[in-house]
Design an enzyme around this catalytic site. Sequence first.
Site, short mmCIF file in Angstrom:
data_model
loop_
_atom_site.label_atom_id
_atom_site.label_comp_id
_atom_site.label_asym_id
_atom_site.label_seq_id
_atom_site.Cartn_x
_atom_site.Cartn_y
_atom_site.Cartn_z
N TYR A 33 -3.66 -0.88 9.92
CA TYR A 33 -3.45 -1.02 8.47
C TYR A 33 -2.03 -0.57 8.10
O TYR A 33 -1.31 -1.25 7.37
CB TYR A 33 -4.49 -0.19 7.71
CG TYR A 33 -4.48 -0.41 6.21
CD1 TYR A 33 -5.14 -1.50 5.65
CD2 TYR A 33 -3.83 0.48 5.36
CE1 TYR A 33 -5.14 -1.70 4.27
CE2 TYR A 33 -3.83 0.28 3.99
CZ TYR A 33 -4.49 -0.81 3.44
OH TYR A 33 -4.48 -1.00 2.08
N SER A 75 0.85 -1.20 0.00
CA SER A 75 0.00 0.00 0.00
C SER A 75 0.89 1.24 0.00
O SER A 75 2.09 1.16 0.29
CB SER A 75 -0.86 -0.02 1.27
OG SER A 75 -1.45 1.24 1.51
P1 NAP Z 1 -11.85 -4.99 -1.46
O1 NAP Z 1 -12.66 -4.73 -2.69
O2 NAP Z 1 -12.41 -4.67 -0.12
O3 NAP Z 1 -11.35 -6.50 -1.52
C1 NAP Z 1 -10.67 -7.09 -0.44
C2 NAP Z 1 -10.65 -8.59 -0.68
O4 NAP Z 1 -10.08 -9.24 0.47
C3 NAP Z 1 -12.05 -9.16 -0.86
O5 NAP Z 1 -12.02 -10.21 -1.78
C4 NAP Z 1 -12.34 -9.67 0.53
O6 NAP Z 1 -13.35 -10.65 0.60
C5 NAP Z 1 -10.98 -10.25 0.88
N1 NAP Z 1 -10.91 -10.54 2.29
C6 NAP Z 1 -11.03 -9.67 3.33
N2 NAP Z 1 -10.98 -10.33 4.49
C7 NAP Z 1 -10.83 -11.65 4.19
C8 NAP Z 1 -10.73 -12.83 4.96
N3 NAP Z 1 -10.80 -12.81 6.28
N4 NAP Z 1 -10.58 -14.01 4.31
C9 NAP Z 1 -10.55 -14.07 2.97
N5 NAP Z 1 -10.64 -12.98 2.19
C10 NAP Z 1 -10.79 -11.79 2.79
O7 NAP Z 1 -10.53 -4.16 -1.53
P2 NAP Z 1 -9.41 -3.98 -2.64
O8 NAP Z 1 -9.20 -2.53 -2.80
O9 NAP Z 1 -9.65 -4.82 -3.83
O10 NAP Z 1 -8.17 -4.53 -1.81
C11 NAP Z 1 -7.34 -5.59 -2.21
C12 NAP Z 1 -5.98 -5.43 -1.58
O11 NAP Z 1 -5.39 -4.21 -2.04
C13 NAP Z 1 -6.01 -5.31 -0.05
O12 NAP Z 1 -4.90 -5.97 0.50
C14 NAP Z 1 -5.90 -3.82 0.18
O13 NAP Z 1 -5.37 -3.49 1.42
C15 NAP Z 1 -4.96 -3.44 -0.95
N6 NAP Z 1 -4.96 -2.02 -1.32
C16 NAP Z 1 -6.07 -1.42 -1.82
C17 NAP Z 1 -5.99 -0.07 -2.17
C18 NAP Z 1 -7.16 0.68 -2.74
O14 NAP Z 1 -7.03 1.89 -2.94
N7 NAP Z 1 -8.27 0.05 -3.03
C19 NAP Z 1 -4.80 0.62 -2.01
C20 NAP Z 1 -3.70 -0.03 -1.49
C21 NAP Z 1 -3.79 -1.37 -1.16
P3 NAP Z 1 -14.89 -10.18 0.83
O15 NAP Z 1 -15.39 -9.66 -0.48
O16 NAP Z 1 -15.55 -11.45 1.27
O17 NAP Z 1 -14.88 -9.12 1.90
#
Ligand code: NAP
Length: 256
Positions: free
Chosen positions: A161, A148
């Site tokens: 986080y 991140s």
């Molecule tokens: P998201 O749409 O909220 O997706 C998160 C994913 O993680 C979902 O598939 C979620 O499943 C899964 N997850 C959460 N808790 C879990 C658990 N206990 N067991 C199994 N799966 C679990 O968010 P995203 O933005 O795509 O995030 C993906 C990654 O990118 C994360 O690591 C996040 O920190 C990182 N990230 C995102 C951003 C951003 O701007 N979006 C920036 C930097 C880093 P559910 O659908 O069932 O909740």
Amino acid sequence: MSQKTVNPFDLTGKVAIVTGSNTGLGAGMAVALASAGCDIVGVSRGDAGDTPARVQAAGRRFADVRADLASIAPIEDIVRAAVEAFGRVDVLVNNAGIIRREDALAFGEDDWDAVMDVNLKSVFFLSQAVARQFVRQQGGGKIVNIASMLSFQGGIRVASYTASKSGVLGLTRLLANEWAARGVNVNAIAPGYMATANTAALRDDAQRNDEILGRIPAGRWGTPDDLAGPVVFLASSASDYVHGHTLAVDGGWLAR
Ligand code: NAP
């Protein structure tokens, strides 16, 4: 005699495990890896979403594995299911992650543990289990962790986080140091501000949305498609001499 051209980004016949593949960045990376040739083992804790159909539309197979990465209990089963489905594992993308927001003065133990367990503890133990499989296969492998901007910056109101994602950057380096000589590449992608469920609250807050957009040199939120090239690069032989690196994919955010 014809000269054979080798495409270093070709992943034909490879098998990739992607956690959190049902939505957001994980879904985008699963489809990108499938488009480059991978069969996908998609790990979701609930419904797999439209990712299986999108992977199949790209001409690849999808194995649907259900697991809650809030604990490390399902980790051995994830690797076993991948090997049972497709015979091997070549790539792991540690994407599943959560965030909790609260002032540091009020931040509770539940919000600390929940985030550290999914974002850091499970990332380590799933990497370990997959690396043991790589060692059994004797052919190396690729691990891509999702870091991140808060692997580099402090952030605000997101104590666990920031700790977890800073930990992901350090762990990426440590694992690279230990496993590079075994032909295992461990790297990370640090997405900037991406339009997914994870950032819906920020985008819904008009003032925060304007502040963020005004600071991104590219002038827009990132999308899951923006990670397609970077994840294929780090999963492919194109990155064979890249170890322990965290690649920002942030529209220039960190360059400011
Ligand atoms: P998201 O749409 O909220 O997706 C998160 C994913 O993680 C979902 O598939 C979620 O499943 C899964 N997850 C959460 N808790 C879990 C658990 N206990 N067991 C199994 N799966 C679990 O968010 P995203 O933005 O795509 O995030 C993906 C990654 O990118 C994360 O690591 C996040 O920190 C990182 N990230 C995102 C951003 C951003 O701007 N979006 C920036 C930097 C880093 P559910 O659908 O069932 O909740």
